[in-house]
Design a protein around this motif. Structure first.
Motif, PDB file in Angstrom:
ATOM      1  N   PRO A  89       0.766  -1.292  -5.742  1.00 27.84           N
ATOM      2  CA  PRO A  89       0.863  -0.160  -6.648  1.00 27.84           C
ATOM      3  C   PRO A  89       0.231  -0.478  -7.999  1.00 27.84           C
ATOM      4  N   CYS A  90      -0.405   0.514  -8.603  1.00 26.34           N
ATOM      5  CA  CYS A  90      -1.061   0.300  -9.884  1.00 26.34           C
ATOM      6  C   CYS A  90      -0.904   1.540 -10.751  1.00 26.34           C
ATOM      7  N   HIS A 108       0.845  -1.195   0.000  1.00 22.96           N
ATOM      8  CA  HIS A 108       0.000   0.000   0.000  1.00 22.96           C
ATOM      9  C   HIS A 108       0.882   1.248   0.000  1.00 22.96           C
ATOM     10  N   THR A 109       1.602   1.404  -1.099  1.00 26.68           N
ATOM     11  CA  THR A 109       2.562   2.492  -1.268  1.00 26.68           C
ATOM     12  C   THR A 109       2.308   3.183  -2.594  1.00 26.68           C
ATOM     13  N   GLY A 110       2.415   4.508  -2.604  1.00 31.81           N
ATOM     14  CA  GLY A 110       2.186   5.267  -3.833  1.00 31.81           C
ATOM     15  C   GLY A 110       0.724   5.176  -4.259  1.00 31.81           C
ATOM     16  N   THR A 111       0.475   5.398  -5.542  1.00 35.54           N
ATOM     17  CA  THR A 111      -0.862   5.186  -6.080  1.00 35.54           C
ATOM     18  C   THR A 111      -1.097   3.684  -6.094  1.00 35.54           C
ATOM     19  N   HIS A 112      -2.046   3.220  -5.273  1.00 31.73           N
ATOM     20  CA  HIS A 112      -2.164   1.783  -5.085  1.00 31.73           C
ATOM     21  C   HIS A 112      -3.611   1.360  -4.904  1.00 31.73           C
ATOM     22  N   LEU A 113      -3.827   0.070  -5.105  1.00 27.54           N
ATOM     23  CA  LEU A 113      -5.143  -0.537  -4.987  1.00 27.54           C
ATOM     24  C   LEU A 113      -5.284  -1.232  -3.639  1.00 27.54           C
ATOM     25  N   ASP A 114      -6.475  -1.089  -3.047  1.00 31.33           N
ATOM     26  CA  ASP A 114      -6.859  -1.869  -1.870  1.00 31.33           C
ATOM     27  C   ASP A 114      -7.807  -2.968  -2.323  1.00 31.33           C
ATOM     28  N   ALA A 115      -7.464  -4.212  -2.062  1.00 37.73           N
ATOM     29  CA  ALA A 115      -8.361  -5.333  -2.316  1.00 37.73           C
ATOM     30  C   ALA A 115      -9.158  -5.639  -1.053  1.00 37.73           C
ATOM     31  N   PRO A 116     -10.281  -6.340  -1.176  1.00 39.23           N
ATOM     32  CA  PRO A 116     -11.057  -6.683   0.020  1.00 39.23           C
ATOM     33  C   PRO A 116     -10.237  -7.340   1.125  1.00 39.23           C
ATOM     34  N   ARG A 146     -17.733  14.113 -15.262  1.00 37.00           N
ATOM     35  CA  ARG A 146     -18.415  12.975 -15.864  1.00 37.00           C
ATOM     36  C   ARG A 146     -17.933  12.814 -17.307  1.00 37.00           C
ATOM     37  N   GLY A 147     -17.961  11.601 -17.803  1.00 41.38           N
ATOM     38  CA  GLY A 147     -17.691  11.370 -19.214  1.00 41.38           C
ATOM     39  C   GLY A 147     -16.398  10.654 -19.521  1.00 41.38           C
ATOM     40  N   ALA A 148     -15.465  10.604 -18.576  1.00 44.73           N
ATOM     41  CA  ALA A 148     -14.211   9.892 -18.801  1.00 44.73           C
ATOM     42  C   ALA A 148     -14.383   8.413 -18.465  1.00 44.73           C
ATOM     43  N   THR A 149     -13.424   7.626 -18.918  1.00 44.16           N
ATOM     44  CA  THR A 149     -13.354   6.204 -18.581  1.00 44.16           C
ATOM     45  C   THR A 149     -12.068   5.949 -17.823  1.00 44.16           C
ATOM     46  N   VAL A 150     -12.142   5.255 -16.695  1.00 47.73           N
ATOM     47  CA  VAL A 150     -10.947   4.924 -15.943  1.00 47.73           C
ATOM     48  C   VAL A 150     -10.471   3.537 -16.350  1.00 47.73           C
ATOM     49  N   VAL A 151      -9.152   3.391 -16.453  1.00 47.15           N
ATOM     50  CA  VAL A 151      -8.519   2.104 -16.744  1.00 47.15           C
ATOM     51  C   VAL A 151      -7.496   1.856 -15.641  1.00 47.15           C
ATOM     52  N   VAL A 152      -7.676   0.766 -14.909  1.00 52.17           N
ATOM     53  CA  VAL A 152      -6.819   0.460 -13.765  1.00 52.17           C
ATOM     54  C   VAL A 152      -5.896  -0.693 -14.124  1.00 52.17           C
ATOM     55  N   GLY A 153      -4.610  -0.419 -14.146  1.00 52.84           N
ATOM     56  CA  GLY A 153      -3.617  -1.467 -14.322  1.00 52.84           C
ATOM     57  C   GLY A 153      -3.325  -2.080 -12.962  1.00 52.84           C
ATOM     58  N   ALA A 154      -4.196  -2.999 -12.546  1.00 49.16           N
ATOM     59  CA  ALA A 154      -4.142  -3.533 -11.180  1.00 49.16           C
ATOM     60  C   ALA A 154      -2.991  -4.524 -11.024  1.00 49.16           C
TER      61      ALA A 154
END
Length: 281
Positions: free
Chosen positions: A274-275, A100-108, A256-264
């Protein structure tokens, strides 16, 4: 993921498109659609996928450095060379970091016993309509401000309903503090950090009434940093959704109107990681 043949064609046509298409993205230029690269996910309630088109790609990811702020008590990111071009044919670095460092994803699994780990999250949820809720005005006045149900309803009055299957991000303006990592963490004399986040009731609404795939913040925590019960984490991750913390450049994305793409990340048993996060506008 595209096949090597498709990727080769994309690369070649990127070079050609610069002069022929200007700001039109390579996605539109080469006609890569849901079948070839990625698509806005079908809402959890059902629906057809649609081709992704973009005139611009905005990076919502911070560059990770040893100085990037971390949650109090966490280890900083480090990197050292283990091979260089001066000593061999390849350059290689060794990296050390907590998930959990930098721009990162939290999983359940970050907070839920038996919750999904990163490699088990559904990939369809990593491409989604992006809604950005701006609370920078009140965050400038109150370090512990949160996105509330009222904020979500006000956003919808102005921009329309948040679509099912969307990713909702909080823009608090906290990114302006990054030049001073201590000010970004904003810990008090008791080492309790203070920064904006999501209110638990707002998360419950977004999950159960708007059916979001995930939530994001431009701070270090989905909750207000001073939270003691981490209710936003519990509501979001407990519902099997994911969060992204320390997002960048949300001021550059339309509400509104953009699409997010997550490189998980995808490492076995991961609670997050990090992602690379992009907005297609």
């Amino acid at each position: 993921m595209c096949s090597p043949t498709v990727l080769d064609r994309v690369y070649r046509e990127i070079q050609d498109s610069r002069s022929r298409f200007g700001r039109r993205s390579f996605l539109a230029a080469v006609g890569v659609t849901a079948a070839g690269l990625a698509a806005t996910p079908a809402a959890r309630a059902g629906g057809n996928t649609t081709p992704v088109r973009a005139d611009a790609v905005i990076d919502l990811t911070h560059t990770l450095t040893p100085q990037f702020p971390v949650w109090p008590g966490n280890e900083q990111f480090t990197m050292r060379p283990v091979a260089t071009l001066d000593t061999g044919r390849f350059a290689v670095n060794e990296m050390s970091l907590w998930e959990h460092t930098g721009t990162h994803l939290d999983a359940p699994a970050h907070i839920v016993r038996g919750g999904a780990t990163v490699e088990a999250l559904p990939v369809r949820d990593f491409v989604a309509p992006l809604a950005v809720v701006d609370i920078a005005g009140k965050a400038a006045q109150d370090d512990d401000s949160v996105v509330t149900v009222a904020d979500v309803r006000a956003w919808e009055q102005q921009h329309g309903p948040i679509p099912p299957g969307a990713f909702v991000a909080m823009h608090s303006g906290w990114e302006a503090r990054l030049a001073d990592p201590a000010r970004f963490v904003n810990a008090d004399a008791l080492r309790i950090p203070h920064a904006p986040g999501f209110d638990r009731d707002a998360v419950r609404m977004l999950v159960h009434e708007r059916n979001v795939v995930g939530l994001g913040v431009d701070t270090l925590s989905l909750d207000r940093a001073s939270s003691s019960d981490f209710g936003a984490h519990v509501e979001l991750l407990g519902a099997g959704r994911y969060g992204i913390e320390a997002m960048a450049n949300l001021a550059a994305v339309p509400p509104r109107g953009a699409t997010v793409v997550v490189g998980a990340p995808k490492h076995v048993g991961g609670t997050g990681g990090p992602c690379r996060v992009l907005a297609l506008v």
